[in-house]
Design a protein around this motif. Structure first.
Motif, PDB file in Angstrom:
ATOM      1  N   MET A  79       0.865  -1.177   0.000  1.00  0.00           N
ATOM      2  CA  MET A  79       0.000   0.000   0.000  1.00  0.00           C
ATOM      3  C   MET A  79       0.903   1.229   0.000  1.00  0.00           C
ATOM      4  SD  MET A  79      -1.320  -0.462   3.970  1.00  0.00           S
ATOM      5  CE  MET A  79      -2.532   0.847   3.891  1.00  0.00           C
ATOM      6  N   ASP A  92      -7.543  -2.366   5.774  1.00  0.00           N
ATOM      7  CA  ASP A  92      -6.767  -1.974   4.590  1.00  0.00           C
ATOM      8  C   ASP A  92      -5.338  -2.484   4.661  1.00  0.00           C
ATOM      9  OD1 ASP A  92      -6.162  -0.188   6.699  1.00  0.00           O
ATOM     10  OD2 ASP A  92      -5.649   1.425   5.307  1.00  0.00           O
ATOM     11  N   LYS A  93      -4.799  -2.581   5.876  1.00  0.00           N
ATOM     12  CA  LYS A  93      -3.431  -3.100   6.023  1.00  0.00           C
ATOM     13  C   LYS A  93      -3.396  -4.612   5.797  1.00  0.00           C
ATOM     14  CE  LYS A  93      -1.370   0.465   8.962  1.00  0.00           C
ATOM     15  NZ  LYS A  93      -2.432   1.473   8.990  1.00  0.00           N
ATOM     16  N   ALA A  95      -5.500  -6.253   3.925  1.00  0.00           N
ATOM     17  CA  ALA A  95      -5.710  -6.424   2.482  1.00  0.00           C
ATOM     18  C   ALA A  95      -4.424  -6.169   1.709  1.00  0.00           C
ATOM     19  CB  ALA A  95      -6.810  -5.483   1.996  1.00  0.00           C
ATOM     20  N   ALA A  96      -3.594  -5.261   2.234  1.00  0.00           N
ATOM     21  CA  ALA A  96      -2.331  -4.944   1.556  1.00  0.00           C
ATOM     22  C   ALA A  96      -1.368  -6.129   1.571  1.00  0.00           C
ATOM     23  CB  ALA A  96      -1.686  -3.721   2.200  1.00  0.00           C
ATOM     24  N   ARG A  99      -2.477  -8.161  -1.295  1.00  0.00           N
ATOM     25  CA  ARG A  99      -2.122  -7.489  -2.554  1.00  0.00           C
ATOM     26  C   ARG A  99      -0.642  -7.650  -2.875  1.00  0.00           C
ATOM     27  NH1 ARG A  99      -3.146  -2.510  -1.158  1.00  0.00           N
ATOM     28  NH2 ARG A  99      -5.375  -2.920  -1.241  1.00  0.00           N
TER      29      ARG A  99
END
Length: 235
Positions: A79, A92-93, A95-96, A99
């Motif tokens: 991210m 979000d972390k 999910a990063a 990713r």
């Protein structure tokens, strides 16, 4: 140990990684590559700062126990602000970390292969990590058997997906993997993750090496994982 910068099309900015080059490193030689991943609270510096990768690897080279390899320690949190700040468990972390699979495959590996004199086939690539990075290594490595022939997880975290999601063709996995290493400390509160995973591998007849270490969810166990895994790869 050097800090490098590479451009990430996945994230959309420049990202950093630590790179270990072995004693006697020369651009005229060819090297295998171990991609070594950190835990949920770490970053590209965690292995260098909290563990002893340089000492472990240098000593193994002095004893003639390692194949020629460079070790890349990236930031597995793909991210824009990839620092381990604030709530490290924020969605979000987390999910990063998922990713990062695309960042690794599409951005980091190609950069390393353009920049360093390394072999570019799966038999000369290994992926391993601690805790969250151990889960990433299993999740990414076992889905990309044409990219990595060696996969290792030290104290894998609950981000680890079930074996039957990662391996749909046990025979193919068995034939393509040269080493699948699972280790964890006997007093680790996350020991169940590794035990469930190795039991799943056994039920599918996928060859693997299981090592139950002494200790908890802590650096000495991860140092031990690197010490043992690194001696078994690229041979």
């Amino acid at each position: 140990m050097n800090l490098i910068t590479y451009n990430s099309t996945t994230v959309g900015n420049a990202r950093k990684a630590m790179v270990y080059t072995p004693p006697g490193y020369s651009p005229n030689k060819k090297y295998s590559v171990l991609y070594l991943l950190h835990g949920i609270g770490g970053d590209e510096y965690e292995w260098a700062n909290a563990m002893k990768p340089k000492n472990i690897l240098d000593n193994l080279y002095s004893e003639g126990k390692l194949s020629q390899m460079i070790v890349v320690m990236p930031n597995g949190r793909a991210m824009k602000d990839d620092r381990p700040v604030g709530d490290i468990y924020a969605p979000d972390k987390v999910a990063a970390f998922e990713r990062f699979e695309q960042d690794l495959l599409k951005d980091l590996i190609p950069h390393i292969e353009r920049t360093y004199p390394v072999y570019k086939d799966k038999n000369n690539r290994a992926l391993a990590g601690l805790s969250m990075g151990g889960g990433q290594s299993l999740n990414f490595g076992l889905k990309n058997l044409d990219t990595f022939a060696y996969v290792g997880a030290f104290s894998a975290a609950p981000n680890t997906k079930p074996v039957n999601q990662l391996i749909t063709n046990p025979g193919q996995a068995a034939s393509k993997l040269k080493l699948l290493w699972i280790s964890c400390g006997s007093s680790d509160g996350l020991l169940w993750v590794s035990q469930n995973f190795k039991n799943g591998l056994s039920s599918m007849n996928v060859p693997h090496t299981w090592y139950q270490d002494v200790g908890g969810h802590e650096p000495k166990v991860w140092n031990s994982g690197l010490y043992q895994f690194s001696q078994r790869i690229f041979k």
